[in-house]
Write a protein that holds these residues in place. Structure first.
Motif, PDB file in Angstrom:
ATOM      1  N   LEU A 242     -51.625 -46.679  -5.892  1.00  0.00           N
ATOM      2  CA  LEU A 242     -51.633 -48.204  -5.325  1.00  0.00           C
ATOM      3  C   LEU A 242     -49.632 -47.838  -4.292  1.00  0.00           C
ATOM      4  CD1 LEU A 242     -52.836 -50.979  -3.992  1.00  0.00           C
ATOM      5  CD2 LEU A 242     -51.995 -52.009  -5.677  1.00  0.00           C
ATOM      6  N   LEU A 243     -49.125 -48.181  -4.966  1.00  0.00           N
ATOM      7  CA  LEU A 243     -47.769 -47.488  -4.539  1.00  0.00           C
ATOM      8  C   LEU A 243     -47.657 -46.512  -3.412  1.00  0.00           C
ATOM      9  CD1 LEU A 243     -45.138 -48.422  -5.833  1.00  0.00           C
ATOM     10  CD2 LEU A 243     -44.112 -46.446  -6.692  1.00  0.00           C
ATOM     11  N   HIS A 244     -48.183 -45.216  -3.659  1.00  0.00           N
ATOM     12  CA  HIS A 244     -48.207 -44.722  -2.980  1.00  0.00           C
ATOM     13  C   HIS A 244     -48.897 -45.452  -1.587  1.00  0.00           C
ATOM     14  CE1 HIS A 244     -49.302 -40.891  -0.544  1.00  0.00           C
ATOM     15  NE2 HIS A 244     -48.717 -40.848  -0.672  1.00  0.00           N
ATOM     16  N   ARG A 245     -49.625 -45.768  -1.331  1.00  0.00           N
ATOM     17  CA  ARG A 245     -50.574 -46.083  -0.361  1.00  0.00           C
ATOM     18  C   ARG A 245     -50.328 -47.530   0.287  1.00  0.00           C
ATOM     19  NH1 ARG A 245     -56.967 -48.608   0.117  1.00  0.00           N
ATOM     20  NH2 ARG A 245     -56.912 -50.384   1.193  1.00  0.00           N
ATOM     21  N   GLU A 246     -49.965 -48.352  -0.847  1.00  0.00           N
ATOM     22  CA  GLU A 246     -48.847 -49.541  -0.250  1.00  0.00           C
ATOM     23  C   GLU A 246     -47.506 -49.447   0.498  1.00  0.00           C
ATOM     24  OE1 GLU A 246     -50.031 -52.469   0.748  1.00  0.00           O
ATOM     25  OE2 GLU A 246     -51.888 -51.834  -0.170  1.00  0.00           O
ATOM     26  N   ALA A 247     -46.876 -48.147   0.275  1.00  0.00           N
ATOM     27  CA  ALA A 247     -46.095 -47.539   0.855  1.00  0.00           C
ATOM     28  C   ALA A 247     -46.039 -46.828   1.715  1.00  0.00           C
ATOM     29  CB  ALA A 247     -44.926 -46.685   0.205  1.00  0.00           C
ATOM     30  N   GLY A 248     -47.038 -47.027   2.944  1.00  0.00           N
ATOM     31  CA  GLY A 248     -47.495 -46.285   4.394  1.00  0.00           C
ATOM     32  C   GLY A 248     -48.513 -45.216   4.093  1.00  0.00           C
ATOM     33  N   GLY A 249     -48.242 -44.358   2.288  1.00  0.00           N
ATOM     34  CA  GLY A 249     -48.973 -43.240   2.911  1.00  0.00           C
ATOM     35  C   GLY A 249     -50.207 -42.921   3.001  1.00  0.00           C
ATOM     36  N   PHE A 250     -51.368 -41.748   2.634  1.00  0.00           N
ATOM     37  CA  PHE A 250     -52.846 -41.323   3.115  1.00  0.00           C
ATOM     38  C   PHE A 250     -52.925 -40.723   1.847  1.00  0.00           C
ATOM     39  CE2 PHE A 250     -56.507 -38.658   4.106  1.00  0.00           C
ATOM     40  CZ  PHE A 250     -57.419 -39.706   4.152  1.00  0.00           C
ATOM     41  N   SER A 251     -54.515 -40.397   0.737  1.00  0.00           N
ATOM     42  CA  SER A 251     -54.231 -39.893   0.018  1.00  0.00           C
ATOM     43  C   SER A 251     -56.192 -40.104  -0.700  1.00  0.00           C
ATOM     44  CB  SER A 251     -54.206 -40.278  -1.108  1.00  0.00           C
ATOM     45  OG  SER A 251     -54.801 -41.414  -1.145  1.00  0.00           O
ATOM     46  N   ALA A 252     -56.973 -38.359  -1.150  1.00  0.00           N
ATOM     47  CA  ALA A 252     -57.449 -38.543  -1.183  1.00  0.00           C
ATOM     48  C   ALA A 252     -57.870 -37.709  -2.359  1.00  0.00           C
ATOM     49  CB  ALA A 252     -58.500 -38.377   0.253  1.00  0.00           C
ATOM     50  N   ARG A 253     -59.654 -37.740  -2.322  1.00  0.00           N
ATOM     51  CA  ARG A 253     -59.688 -36.288  -3.774  1.00  0.00           C
ATOM     52  C   ARG A 253     -59.417 -35.628  -2.472  1.00  0.00           C
ATOM     53  NH1 ARG A 253     -64.651 -38.670  -6.065  1.00  0.00           N
ATOM     54  NH2 ARG A 253     -64.057 -36.988  -7.237  1.00  0.00           N
ATOM     55  N   PHE A 254     -60.156 -34.220  -3.560  1.00  0.00           N
ATOM     56  CA  PHE A 254     -59.996 -32.362  -2.372  1.00  0.00           C
ATOM     57  C   PHE A 254     -60.597 -32.259  -1.737  1.00  0.00           C
ATOM     58  CE2 PHE A 254     -57.585 -30.705  -6.838  1.00  0.00           C
ATOM     59  CZ  PHE A 254     -57.028 -31.372  -6.094  1.00  0.00           C
ATOM     60  N   ASP A 255     -62.248 -33.090  -2.355  1.00  0.00           N
ATOM     61  CA  ASP A 255     -63.177 -33.521  -1.035  1.00  0.00           C
ATOM     62  C   ASP A 255     -63.121 -34.131  -0.453  1.00  0.00           C
ATOM     63  OD1 ASP A 255     -64.169 -35.374  -2.161  1.00  0.00           O
ATOM     64  OD2 ASP A 255     -66.057 -34.919  -2.893  1.00  0.00           O
TER      65      ASP A 255
ATOM     66  N   GLY B  20     -62.631 -37.469  -0.656  1.00  0.00           N
ATOM     67  CA  GLY B  20     -63.629 -38.761  -0.886  1.00  0.00           C
ATOM     68  C   GLY B  20     -62.036 -39.683  -1.590  1.00  0.00           C
ATOM     69  N   ASP B  21     -62.349 -40.834  -1.996  1.00  0.00           N
ATOM     70  CA  ASP B  21     -61.690 -42.156  -2.136  1.00  0.00           C
ATOM     71  C   ASP B  21     -61.658 -41.290  -2.991  1.00  0.00           C
ATOM     72  OD1 ASP B  21     -61.723 -43.062   0.584  1.00  0.00           O
ATOM     73  OD2 ASP B  21     -62.864 -44.335   0.268  1.00  0.00           O
ATOM     74  N   TYR B  22     -59.834 -42.254  -3.465  1.00  0.00           N
ATOM     75  CA  TYR B  22     -59.730 -41.824  -5.252  1.00  0.00           C
ATOM     76  C   TYR B  22     -60.408 -43.564  -6.097  1.00  0.00           C
ATOM     77  CZ  TYR B  22     -56.956 -42.981  -9.267  1.00  0.00           C
ATOM     78  OH  TYR B  22     -56.565 -43.466 -10.510  1.00  0.00           O
ATOM     79  N   LYS B  23     -60.747 -43.548  -7.198  1.00  0.00           N
ATOM     80  CA  LYS B  23     -60.985 -44.253  -7.693  1.00  0.00           C
ATOM     81  C   LYS B  23     -60.658 -44.461  -9.217  1.00  0.00           C
ATOM     82  CE  LYS B  23     -63.745 -46.601  -4.860  1.00  0.00           C
ATOM     83  NZ  LYS B  23     -63.255 -47.961  -3.711  1.00  0.00           N
ATOM     84  N   PRO B  24     -60.875 -45.734  -9.648  1.00  0.00           N
ATOM     85  CA  PRO B  24     -59.879 -45.132 -11.102  1.00  0.00           C
ATOM     86  C   PRO B  24     -60.832 -45.023 -12.161  1.00  0.00           C
ATOM     87  CG  PRO B  24     -59.498 -48.319 -10.509  1.00  0.00           C
ATOM     88  CD  PRO B  24     -60.286 -46.618  -8.958  1.00  0.00           C
ATOM     89  N   THR B  25     -61.683 -45.660 -11.911  1.00  0.00           N
ATOM     90  CA  THR B  25     -63.056 -45.012 -12.593  1.00  0.00           C
ATOM     91  C   THR B  25     -63.898 -43.523 -12.609  1.00  0.00           C
ATOM     92  OG1 THR B  25     -64.716 -45.400 -10.577  1.00  0.00           O
ATOM     93  CG2 THR B  25     -64.558 -46.908 -12.395  1.00  0.00           C
ATOM     94  N   VAL B  26     -63.087 -42.410 -11.415  1.00  0.00           N
ATOM     95  CA  VAL B  26     -63.175 -41.042 -11.141  1.00  0.00           C
ATOM     96  C   VAL B  26     -62.788 -40.535 -12.264  1.00  0.00           C
ATOM     97  CG1 VAL B  26     -63.987 -39.537 -10.087  1.00  0.00           C
ATOM     98  CG2 VAL B  26     -64.961 -42.268  -9.606  1.00  0.00           C
TER      99      VAL B  26
ATOM    100  N   GLY C 250     -59.481 -34.307  -7.974  1.00  0.00           N
ATOM    101  CA  GLY C 250     -58.470 -33.856  -8.174  1.00  0.00           C
ATOM    102  C   GLY C 250     -57.620 -35.109  -7.484  1.00  0.00           C
ATOM    103  N   LEU C 251     -56.761 -35.388  -6.740  1.00  0.00           N
ATOM    104  CA  LEU C 251     -56.313 -36.118  -5.608  1.00  0.00           C
ATOM    105  C   LEU C 251     -54.986 -35.374  -4.731  1.00  0.00           C
ATOM    106  CD1 LEU C 251     -56.039 -38.833  -4.968  1.00  0.00           C
ATOM    107  CD2 LEU C 251     -54.668 -39.525  -6.678  1.00  0.00           C
ATOM    108  N   LEU C 252     -54.767 -35.960  -3.430  1.00  0.00           N
ATOM    109  CA  LEU C 252     -53.822 -35.041  -2.899  1.00  0.00           C
ATOM    110  C   LEU C 252     -52.933 -35.894  -1.547  1.00  0.00           C
ATOM    111  CD1 LEU C 252     -52.566 -32.811  -1.827  1.00  0.00           C
ATOM    112  CD2 LEU C 252     -53.948 -32.080   0.163  1.00  0.00           C
ATOM    113  N   CYS C 253     -51.668 -36.741  -2.234  1.00  0.00           N
ATOM    114  CA  CYS C 253     -51.372 -37.158  -1.579  1.00  0.00           C
ATOM    115  C   CYS C 253     -50.491 -36.514  -0.270  1.00  0.00           C
ATOM    116  CB  CYS C 253     -50.118 -38.169  -2.035  1.00  0.00           C
ATOM    117  SG  CYS C 253     -51.458 -39.204  -3.554  1.00  0.00           S
TER     118      CYS C 253
END
Length: 309
Positions: free
Chosen positions: A258-271, A273-279, A283-286
């Protein structure tokens, strides 16, 4: 049949959670700036009382292995998590509290994130190996989720005594004991050969791990601090372009994402898809933006798409 009577305890719990948050015009629950600063205070209190007095003073019997020699827990981790949990429970009665060390003993508590009206996810000391080694590169993290969505994140630096905050839809900033508020913004987009990256391949399966390691020369610079707390802070402040992780334990990533996103960044899982705290996998790439993400994804995963699920 008489109507069901709500217990006094249930009514009190609902009122407490409603008081802990605000609501927008659609009735969605929001974490307030006041709430954010209260959580930051809780982190700072625990750091001062439980973490820093133990820094560089731990004895061998105060350090234990969990899953491996790379996964440590100390007396400081356990004491800080206990103190943070106690203060959160008092400040936000009725909330669900999920700490990394508590989850190590009872993994089932992580399932509480999805349905809780308000849950707190705690990493009392991120970068424990650095902490044990006497390296002043560790942090404390908390994320607040509401019905499974990340609403708030905070990453505290116990050494410098400041905290990076993020409120969903409200931006990201840093403030501390000796300095005022500084808004955070990710780095501007640059060509791949100029990107400064933090790449963690330790938990990647083969052959994906070897493939990505073989492609690292395509970015300008890569390394790891072995501390996601400071890695996310660096990226949110514009000092790194890329972050790559595979193992997605919620206490390691929810606040930083959330810190990265609210600072203006974009992130997604390797495929993609959206990141969720339940998953916890995928992987995650920011990156600074979607275009940079796509450029980095193509370069780092070149030749590996068949191994990415």
């Amino acid at each position: 049949m008489p109507p069901r009577v709500e217990t006094a305890h249930a009514r009190t719990r609902k009122r407490c959670i409603r008081r802990a948050v605000e609501q927008d015009e659609r009735g969605a629950m929001l974490f307030s700036n006041k709430d954010a600063l209260r959580v930051g205070e809780i982190l700072a209190n625990a750091a001062q009382a439980e973490i820093m007095p133990r820094f560089r003073t731990l004895s061998a019997d105060q350090v234990k292995q969990k899953s491996s020699s790379f996964d440590l827990v100390t007396e400081a981790d356990e004491a800080a998590e206990k103190a943070i949990s106690k203060e959160l429970a008092a400040a936000f009665p009725g909330s669900v509290i999920i700490g990394e060390e508590a989850a190590a003993k009872n993994p089932d508590i992580v399932s509480g994130i999805a349905g809780a009206e308000l849950a707190f996810i705690i990493d009392p000391i991120d970068g424990t190996k650095n902490f044990v080694a006497g390296l002043p590169l560790f942090g404390s993290m908390i994320a607040a989720t509401m019905r499974g969505e990340i609403a708030f994140g905070a990453i505290h630096d116990p050494v410098c005594e400041d905290t990076a905050f993020a409120l969903r839809g409200e931006g990201a900033w840093r403030e501390g004991k000796h300095r005022g508020r500084i808004d955070l913004k990710v780095a501007a987009s640059v060509p791949l050969a100029r990107m400064d990256a933090i790449i963690s391949t330790s938990f990647l399966p083969e052959p994906l791990r070897s493939t990505i390691n073989g492609n690292l020369a395509r970015v300008g610079l890569s390394g790891s601090l072995h501390c996601a707390a400071h890695e996310y802070r660096l990226a949110a402040a514009g000092h790194r372009h890329l972050l790559l992780y595979n193992k997605l334990m919620p206490w390691d990533h929810a606040a930083g994402w959330l810190l990265h996103r609210e600072a203006g960044g974009f992130s997604a899982r390797f495929d993609g898809g959206d990141y969720k705290p339940t998953v916890q996998s995928g992987g995650l790439l920011c990156a600074p933006d979607r275009e940079s993400w796509q450029l980095a994804r193509a370069a780092l995963f070149a030749g590996a798409d068949a191994a990415v699920s």
